[in-house]
Design an enzyme around this catalytic site. Structure first.
Site, PDB file in Angstrom:
ATOM      1  N   HIS A 112      11.095  13.991 -28.592  1.00 15.31           N
ATOM      2  CA  HIS A 112       9.691  13.590 -28.581  1.00 15.31           C
ATOM      3  C   HIS A 112       9.529  12.122 -28.989  1.00 15.31           C
ATOM      4  O   HIS A 112       8.573  11.470 -28.576  1.00 15.31           O
ATOM      5  CB  HIS A 112       8.872  14.490 -29.508  1.00 15.31           C
TER       6      HIS A 112
ATOM      7  N   ASN B 208       2.585  17.662 -29.909  1.00 12.55           N
ATOM      8  CA  ASN B 208       3.323  17.573 -31.170  1.00 12.55           C
ATOM      9  C   ASN B 208       2.736  18.375 -32.312  1.00 12.55           C
ATOM     10  O   ASN B 208       3.467  18.816 -33.205  1.00 12.55           O
ATOM     11  CB  ASN B 208       3.401  16.101 -31.625  1.00 12.55           C
TER      12      ASN B 208
ATOM     13  N   HIS C  36      17.241  24.063 -25.202  1.00 16.11           N
ATOM     14  CA  HIS C  36      16.415  25.226 -25.507  1.00 16.11           C
ATOM     15  C   HIS C  36      17.241  26.450 -25.868  1.00 16.11           C
ATOM     16  O   HIS C  36      16.698  27.448 -26.330  1.00 16.11           O
ATOM     17  CB  HIS C  36      15.491  25.555 -24.320  1.00 16.11           C
TER      18      HIS C  36
END
Length: 338
Positions: free
Chosen positions: A73, A101, A200
């Protein structure tokens, strides 16, 4: 089933061409990073980061995913410049409360602990952006993932952009072409996108981001009606009720949730991806190329590890040219220096 490999649809070809040209121009003249940047000024930097990350992951293996997500991010907004770590102040609006976020980013205290140790050993030397890049690498290793060398020399930004956070960071229910475009804009390829999504395998998803997939019939459509998939869907619905529980979390890889491996891709082949954005890489009609890559990584963990390492270096090298010109080494990662 994913479509068989063939020529890309014209719209995909055009999209790839436009963004590849754009991303190349954006990355021209990138500031150089080096592997030995702190060799003289802070030779213990890697040992310090590794020790703190070992403590963090030992206390909770999920901390590995938190740090990797922070790094991702950070780099997708203004480049890898530590802007994601900044708090709101009178003079600055940080990125922590941007929609992608606000509920998904944690791990800031881990960064604080590492920074405190670095400031004690090498005051004013190691940037928060470099700290986070090293920590993400160590996080992956500590849960069974691959090693890669980390080029260093980033400076910390004195600005943040919640607007760019909302525009640039992929979201769980976006379509495949939209997500591809966001990666291409950062100078990352379709292959990079599929490989980096493999993180992930140690990630957790909030129920708010899962609910559409598990209650709209989309999960059944990709997984088919078989007892193992139906059992998994039942477990997902137990964790994520139709109403409420938005902040409940579920593993994106329920087979080996605390191990960095290629199980995530094997679940996509079964149609059991938890996020729509993940499953689309294999099941979308537009996913001709991505579907083949998913199959490759599901069958070959070494190929996945090699590409993931390469793609993480590319991710970490996304620059903020302004921070190289006007940036700093923050004393506290949460605030610009005064």
């Amino acid at each position: 089933m994913a479509p068989s490999l063939g020529s890309r649809p014209f719209v995909v070809q055009l999209l790839l061409l436009v963004f590849s040209v754009l991303s190349t121009s954006l990355r021209a003249g990138d500031p150089p990073l080096t592997l030995d940047y702190y060799k003289s000024a802070c030779p213990t930097v890697f040992d310090i980061v590794k020790k703190e990350m070992e403590c963090a992951v030992l206390s909770d293996p999920r901390n590995a995913a938190l740090v990797v997500r922070l790094h991702f991010h950070d780099c997708f907004v203004q480049g890898c410049d530590g802007s994601v770590l900044l708090e709101d102040t009178i003079d600055l609006t940080g990125e922590k409360n941007a929609l992608p976020n606000i509920h998904s980013l944690k791990g800031f205290r881990i960064v604080d602990r590492i920074k405190n140790q670095l400031e004690s050993e090498c005051p004013g030397i190691v940037s928060c952006a470099d700290l986070l890049t090293i920590a993400a690498r160590d996080a992956v290793i500590l849960v069974g993932g691959p090693y890669w060398d980390v080029p260093l020399g980033r400076k910390d930004s004195v600005t943040a952009s919640p607007e760019l956070a909302e525009a640039n960071i992929p979201t769980p229910n976006e379509g495949l072409l939209k997500i591809i475009s966001k990666f291409l804009y950062q100078g990352l390829s379709v292959t990079d996108m599929v490989a980096l999504s493999g993180a992930h395998t140690i990630g957790m998803a909030r129920c708010e981001n899962v609910r559409e997939r598990i209650y709209s019939g989309e999960f059944e459509a990709t997984s088919g009606f078989n007892p193992p998939s139906e059992s998994h869907l039942s477990n997902l619905r137990s964790t994520c009720p139709p109403v409420g529980g938005d902040n409940n979390v579920t593993a994106m890889d329920y087979v080996t949730p605390e191990l960095f491996d290629n199980s995530f891709y094997q679940l996509l082949l079964k149609g059991e991806g938890v996020l729509n954005s993940d499953q689309e890489m294999y099941s979308s009609l537009l996913g001709i190329e991505t579907g083949e890559i998913v199959k490759k990584y599901a069958a070959d963990p070494i190929a996945f590890f090699e590409q993931f390492s390469e793609s993480m270096v590319k991710l970490g090298n996304i620059p903020n040219d302004e921070s190289f010109e006007n940036g700093e080494v923050r004393k506290n990662c949460r605030f610009v220096n005064t």
